[in-house]
Design a protein around this motif. Structure first.
Motif, PDB file in Angstrom:
ATOM      1  N   ARG B 238     -16.292  48.439  34.535  1.00  0.00           N
ATOM      2  CA  ARG B 238     -17.757  48.569  34.488  1.00  0.00           C
ATOM      3  C   ARG B 238     -18.225  49.280  35.751  1.00  0.00           C
ATOM      4  O   ARG B 238     -18.852  48.701  36.621  1.00  0.00           O
ATOM      5  N   GLY B 239     -17.846  50.542  35.850  1.00  0.00           N
ATOM      6  CA  GLY B 239     -18.202  51.312  37.044  1.00  0.00           C
ATOM      7  C   GLY B 239     -17.025  51.504  37.987  1.00  0.00           C
ATOM      8  O   GLY B 239     -17.153  52.205  39.007  1.00  0.00           O
ATOM      9  N   ASN B 240     -15.924  50.915  37.685  1.00  0.00           N
ATOM     10  CA  ASN B 240     -14.741  50.984  38.533  1.00  0.00           C
ATOM     11  C   ASN B 240     -13.546  50.755  37.614  1.00  0.00           C
ATOM     12  O   ASN B 240     -13.717  50.314  36.464  1.00  0.00           O
ATOM     13  N   ARG B 241     -12.371  51.061  38.100  1.00  0.00           N
ATOM     14  CA  ARG B 241     -11.201  50.690  37.302  1.00  0.00           C
ATOM     15  C   ARG B 241      -9.979  50.565  38.196  1.00  0.00           C
ATOM     16  O   ARG B 241      -9.972  51.052  39.328  1.00  0.00           O
ATOM     17  N   LEU B 242      -8.950  49.893  37.683  1.00  0.00           N
ATOM     18  CA  LEU B 242      -7.678  49.800  38.384  1.00  0.00           C
ATOM     19  C   LEU B 242      -6.909  51.089  38.123  1.00  0.00           C
ATOM     20  O   LEU B 242      -6.731  51.482  36.974  1.00  0.00           O
ATOM     21  N   GLU B 243      -6.472  51.736  39.190  1.00  0.00           N
ATOM     22  CA  GLU B 243      -5.840  53.048  39.022  1.00  0.00           C
ATOM     23  C   GLU B 243      -4.323  53.016  39.103  1.00  0.00           C
ATOM     24  O   GLU B 243      -3.640  53.673  38.325  1.00  0.00           O
ATOM     25  N   SER B 244      -3.804  52.340  40.118  1.00  0.00           N
ATOM     26  CA  SER B 244      -2.349  52.344  40.279  1.00  0.00           C
ATOM     27  C   SER B 244      -1.928  51.103  41.054  1.00  0.00           C
ATOM     28  O   SER B 244      -2.748  50.465  41.722  1.00  0.00           O
ATOM     29  N   LEU B 245      -0.661  50.779  40.948  1.00  0.00           N
ATOM     30  CA  LEU B 245      -0.155  49.606  41.664  1.00  0.00           C
ATOM     31  C   LEU B 245       1.284  49.828  42.105  1.00  0.00           C
ATOM     32  O   LEU B 245       2.004  50.656  41.564  1.00  0.00           O
ATOM     33  N   THR B 246       1.650  49.064  43.115  1.00  0.00           N
ATOM     34  CA  THR B 246       3.054  48.893  43.473  1.00  0.00           C
ATOM     35  C   THR B 246       3.345  47.401  43.469  1.00  0.00           C
ATOM     36  O   THR B 246       2.454  46.582  43.735  1.00  0.00           O
ATOM     37  N   SER B 247       4.581  47.047  43.183  1.00  0.00           N
ATOM     38  CA  SER B 247       4.948  45.642  43.125  1.00  0.00           C
ATOM     39  C   SER B 247       6.307  45.458  43.799  1.00  0.00           C
ATOM     40  O   SER B 247       7.189  46.300  43.645  1.00  0.00           O
ATOM     41  N   THR B 248       6.431  44.377  44.553  1.00  0.00           N
ATOM     42  CA  THR B 248       7.649  44.104  45.311  1.00  0.00           C
ATOM     43  C   THR B 248       7.993  42.632  45.151  1.00  0.00           C
ATOM     44  O   THR B 248       7.136  41.775  45.359  1.00  0.00           O
ATOM     45  N   ALA B 249       9.222  42.354  44.797  1.00  0.00           N
ATOM     46  CA  ALA B 249       9.650  40.962  44.603  1.00  0.00           C
ATOM     47  C   ALA B 249      10.596  40.544  45.706  1.00  0.00           C
ATOM     48  O   ALA B 249      11.483  41.305  46.092  1.00  0.00           O
ATOM     49  N   SER B 250      10.415  39.342  46.185  1.00  0.00           N
ATOM     50  CA  SER B 250      11.394  38.756  47.104  1.00  0.00           C
ATOM     51  C   SER B 250      12.626  38.351  46.318  1.00  0.00           C
ATOM     52  O   SER B 250      12.649  38.375  45.079  1.00  0.00           O
ATOM     53  N   LYS B 251      13.623  37.897  47.024  1.00  0.00           N
ATOM     54  CA  LYS B 251      14.788  37.318  46.362  1.00  0.00           C
ATOM     55  C   LYS B 251      14.384  36.052  45.597  1.00  0.00           C
ATOM     56  O   LYS B 251      13.299  35.495  45.828  1.00  0.00           O
ATOM     57  N   ALA B 252      15.254  35.623  44.725  1.00  0.00           N
ATOM     58  CA  ALA B 252      15.020  34.445  43.882  1.00  0.00           C
ATOM     59  C   ALA B 252      15.910  33.314  44.353  1.00  0.00           C
ATOM     60  O   ALA B 252      17.132  33.409  44.250  1.00  0.00           O
ATOM     61  N   ARG B 253      15.342  32.290  44.900  1.00  0.00           N
ATOM     62  CA  ARG B 253      16.125  31.155  45.390  1.00  0.00           C
ATOM     63  C   ARG B 253      15.583  29.816  44.885  1.00  0.00           C
ATOM     64  O   ARG B 253      16.328  28.872  44.678  1.00  0.00           O
ATOM     65  N   GLY B 254      14.257  29.742  44.735  1.00  0.00           N
ATOM     66  CA  GLY B 254      13.599  28.444  44.540  1.00  0.00           C
ATOM     67  C   GLY B 254      14.062  27.692  43.301  1.00  0.00           C
ATOM     68  O   GLY B 254      14.309  26.477  43.361  1.00  0.00           O
ATOM     69  N   LEU B 255      14.181  28.377  42.178  1.00  0.00           N
ATOM     70  CA  LEU B 255      14.499  27.657  40.935  1.00  0.00           C
ATOM     71  C   LEU B 255      15.932  27.141  40.970  1.00  0.00           C
ATOM     72  O   LEU B 255      16.202  26.002  40.574  1.00  0.00           O
ATOM     73  N   HIS B 256      16.839  27.970  41.454  1.00  0.00           N
ATOM     74  CA  HIS B 256      18.231  27.527  41.556  1.00  0.00           C
ATOM     75  C   HIS B 256      18.353  26.307  42.468  1.00  0.00           C
ATOM     76  O   HIS B 256      19.007  25.318  42.113  1.00  0.00           O
ATOM     77  N   GLU B 257      17.694  26.360  43.611  1.00  0.00           N
ATOM     78  CA  GLU B 257      17.773  25.215  44.529  1.00  0.00           C
ATOM     79  C   GLU B 257      17.205  23.958  43.893  1.00  0.00           C
ATOM     80  O   GLU B 257      17.726  22.859  44.091  1.00  0.00           O
ATOM     81  N   TYR B 258      16.123  24.133  43.130  1.00  0.00           N
ATOM     82  CA  TYR B 258      15.495  22.982  42.478  1.00  0.00           C
ATOM     83  C   TYR B 258      16.456  22.358  41.455  1.00  0.00           C
ATOM     84  O   TYR B 258      16.631  21.140  41.415  1.00  0.00           O
ATOM     85  N   VAL B 259      17.072  23.214  40.649  1.00  0.00           N
ATOM     86  CA  VAL B 259      18.010  22.713  39.639  1.00  0.00           C
ATOM     87  C   VAL B 259      19.150  21.955  40.315  1.00  0.00           C
ATOM     88  O   VAL B 259      19.530  20.857  39.891  1.00  0.00           O
ATOM     89  N   GLU B 260      19.670  22.520  41.389  1.00  0.00           N
ATOM     90  CA  GLU B 260      20.792  21.858  42.075  1.00  0.00           C
ATOM     91  C   GLU B 260      20.368  20.517  42.659  1.00  0.00           C
ATOM     92  O   GLU B 260      21.130  19.558  42.635  1.00  0.00           O
ATOM     93  N   ARG B 261      19.157  20.476  43.166  1.00  0.00           N
ATOM     94  CA  ARG B 261      18.707  19.241  43.792  1.00  0.00           C
ATOM     95  C   ARG B 261      18.391  18.170  42.750  1.00  0.00           C
ATOM     96  O   ARG B 261      18.791  17.016  42.880  1.00  0.00           O
ATOM     97  N   VAL B 262      17.696  18.589  41.676  1.00  0.00           N
ATOM     98  CA  VAL B 262      17.247  17.614  40.682  1.00  0.00           C
ATOM     99  C   VAL B 262      18.358  17.290  39.683  1.00  0.00           C
ATOM    100  O   VAL B 262      18.517  16.140  39.267  1.00  0.00           O
ATOM    101  N   GLY B 263      19.114  18.312  39.287  1.00  0.00           N
ATOM    102  CA  GLY B 263      20.128  18.102  38.254  1.00  0.00           C
ATOM    103  C   GLY B 263      21.530  17.939  38.812  1.00  0.00           C
ATOM    104  O   GLY B 263      22.445  17.568  38.078  1.00  0.00           O
ATOM    105  N   GLY B 264      21.701  18.235  40.103  1.00  0.00           N
ATOM    106  CA  GLY B 264      23.046  18.196  40.698  1.00  0.00           C
ATOM    107  C   GLY B 264      23.734  19.546  40.551  1.00  0.00           C
ATOM    108  O   GLY B 264      23.430  20.303  39.622  1.00  0.00           O
ATOM    109  N   PRO B 265      24.643  19.846  41.472  1.00  0.00           N
ATOM    110  CA  PRO B 265      25.286  21.165  41.479  1.00  0.00           C
ATOM    111  C   PRO B 265      26.095  21.422  40.207  1.00  0.00           C
ATOM    112  O   PRO B 265      26.341  22.574  39.841  1.00  0.00           O
TER     113      PRO B 265
END
Lengths: 434, 434
Positions: B238-265
């Motif tokens: 409405r008078g403006n728009r999204l033109e372009s983007l860049t996206s950057t992801a960190s490494k993935a650690r959190g879910l694996h650590e959670y599974v190991e902690r809650v479910g065991g290795p």
């Protein structure tokens, strides 16, 4: 190349290196004694292990002020050098100078540092971004060719909260680090324009030179205060490295609006087309997979904040809001705690032991420690805690961000200034040996 | 194409449109009555202008629960549809349904919304990111072909602080907007794994389907809660728009650590290779030159925060720290003020007038307003305040961020789903007509 090889294998300024220092004070020359250089002088005068033997500035008034400071402190007079842009080269010829601190306008940083290393002086270099990647390589190659050391005087690395967080990082309180943020968010409008709406020939102090960068360039000009501390947290150049970045600039409005408001719409500077985006966002990816977000925000009204955020698999600290959360340790799940008590608990030995001495120095004490570490390293001729590779890495962010912005956010590879030696170099900054 | 043209020229749901609504309540069908759909049912039962005439879910237990809720509220029973993934199509055949709300797993959002528009039902669509850009175009083209409206149920657009800030933006308190931040920073580990370390076939509720996205995809999955409010602040589409983007992801650690902690290795899910980076940072540039930073942070322990920041030439608001600074208005130069009093002073009329009614609804009252606006728009058959173009724009961030990450941060053009009509469309979200 012997000295160079030593520079690469000795891991840094350790307790051993310090013990080797003889009794003679460091004979220091100051190149550039504007506001920043004068702070270094003031702090140097508080130290018994430093003699300021030479001063250089293009402005005779600044030299006279410094001579007066020396006399009032009961110190011997220093040799002074003025009379043109290259007067510093005569200072570098002196045998009575062991080390120099360079606190000049940004574009002089690399030429002066290169000349100083070639003259065999231990170099302390004030922070800035580089004008080009080539400049960064020049610093690195000169160090490697001469074996002379350069310390990058990134004072925020020594801020009390930053050092406490560094300890927490190293103790694993945040778990494995994942995401960090920082930046330079400082309303510089009254510095870029001074007096009134003036800069350049009509300006004083930093307004004489710093503002030109905002006119003709668009990028992350001042990456070090945000990035320096984060590099220590993330072991950059010591087990990790910066791999690539993207940079995005907002539109530029703040400086023009300021000129119009302060100088009036008819002021000549109201027709200047400032290119620097008001907020520049840079996203850097590290070899170990962490991501860093840097912000450069100097054209708008705002409270000062370096906006630190340090986040890992166990929790995070945020400077904005002074809040922290550590899973399993914080009082309530999913609730912030004030960071104050944590920062006190993990106060770094530097501050615990010399916090009172530091309090009198500039910038809340940071300047005390950055000078102390410089003097200790220079007296020992030991590798400094923030070395030429760190300097090149931080300074490179500026030209890389300019390229990325010019390319619509195109990612840029960050050079590996260590030529692979980051794989084996070990963290050495302010190690807690207590 | 007449209805379509009308959809493009009528600027939105105004007071006029509301007055046209006849006395008959909106006959509503709910497609998907898991946790989220049941909240909509609960809120719909509080309204006199809604009759829930049909319910659909693949889970008979959820339907039974909803039938009980209807009975307890003294409402007439609804037709129910179960028995397979496509049962919702039989609901769409009913003449006794004017409008539907779709609250199903993400991958069903677009197929169901397209079918519903084709069946002539006014559509309320729960938020998510898209699986592909093509899906976003499908939504837009179906709306334009059928003339049927779709409202994207972005509830955070109605959050009390967000609406107050929207007023402040529109009153010019921040000056010209320059830089905004937001995101979805919510520790979802106990939702992605439930019970224990289970997901998929062994999981319950969202863990049955949502977690798969974290296994196989890497991107900004949930852009809407951060982006929706910012799009209103910035007049996007409405008078403006999204033109372009860049996206950057960190490494993935959190879910694996959670599974190991809650479910065991030794837990089977400890060997799953989760692809979603723990923190994904997306930087979007707008046609008017503003920059938006979005964060997606759902795999790590942290307090909930959408991390809003709204910054203009006169000042800024930050949700983190609940702080605000407005040049010339804040008590002290360069000093934060608590945002609370400002948010109270600029409380939006929606909240001032119906805040008490809203308090009983879900998510702190936001859900009350999003449903109210949906019902009013649907009864009037008027264009909704958050329309199909907004939905497509927000949902497109997900596949675009995936592409950018896969390309090492390569910038991606954001499609203009309005085909240029953003130049003429006017802001219409929650206009303050008082």
């Amino acid at each position: 190349m012997l000295a160079s090889a030593a520079g690469l294998t000795v891991s840094g300024l350790g307790a051993g290196a310090r013990a080797e220092v003889g009794g003679r004070p460091l004979r220091l020359g100051l190149i550039g004694v504007g506001l920043r250089g004068t702070w270094h002088l003031r702090n140097a005068l508080l130290r018994n292990d430093v003699e300021v033997t030479a001063l250089c500035d293009i402005d005779a008034e600044r030299l006279a002020l410094c001579e007066k400071m020396l006399a009032e402190a009961g110190r011997a007079p220093a040799r002074t050098f003025a009379g043109g842009d290259l007067a510093y080269r005569r200072l570098l010829d002196l045998d009575s100078v062991d080390a120099v601190i360079i606190s000049t306008p940004w574009l002089w940083h690399v030429p002066m540092a290169v000349d100083a290393m070639q003259a065999g002086k231990y170099v302390g270099l004030e922070v800035s971004g580089a004008a080009s990647l080539e400049e960064c390589w020049q610093l690195v190659r000169t160090h490697e060719d001469t074996g002379t050391h350069l310390m990058f005087l990134e004072n925020v690395c020594y801020r009390r909260d930053v050092m406490a967080v560094l300890r927490m990082v190293r103790l694993g309180l945040f778990g494995e680090l994942i995401h960090c943020e920082g930046g330079y968010q400082h309303d510089l409008r009254a510095i870029k324009f001074d007096p009134g709406a003036e800069f350049g020939e009509q300006g004083i102090s930093e307004a004489r030179w710093r503002t030109w960068h905002s006119v003709y360039r668009n990028g992350e000009f001042y990456p070090t205060h945000g990035l320096g501390p984060l590099m220590n947290f993330l072991d950059v150049n010591r087990g990790n490295r910066l791999e690539s970045l993207t940079s995005t600039a907002s539109k530029a409005r703040g400086l023009h609006e300021y000129v119009e408001r302060v100088g009036g719409p008819g002021h000549p500077n109201a027709s200047v087309d400032f290119r620097l985006g008001d907020v520049v966002t840079t996203v850097i990816r590290c070899a170990r997979g962490e991501v860093i977000v840097l912000r450069h925000d100097t054209n708008l009204p705002r409270p000062y904040s370096l906006g630190f955020r340090v986040q890992g698999t166990r929790g995070l600290w945020m400077k904005d809001g002074n809040q922290i959360y550590i899973e399993g340790e914080s009082m309530e799940p999913h609730r912030w705690e004030p960071s104050g008590p944590w920062l006190e608990r993990y106060d770094h030995p530097f501050w615990r032991e010399e916090g009172e001495a530091a309090a009198g120095a500039g910038h809340g004490g940071m300047d005390y420690f950055v000078l102390r570490e410089f003097v200790l390293a220079a007296r020992a001729k030991a590798p400094p805690p923030i070395d030429v590779y760190d300097a090149a890495t931080m300074m490179a962010i500026t030209p890389l961000s300019e390229r990325s912005i010019a390319g619509g956010g195109e990612p840029q590879a960050v050079p590996d200034f260590t030529s692979g030696r980051w794989l084996r170099r070990e963290p050495d900054f302010a190690m807690d040996r207590s």
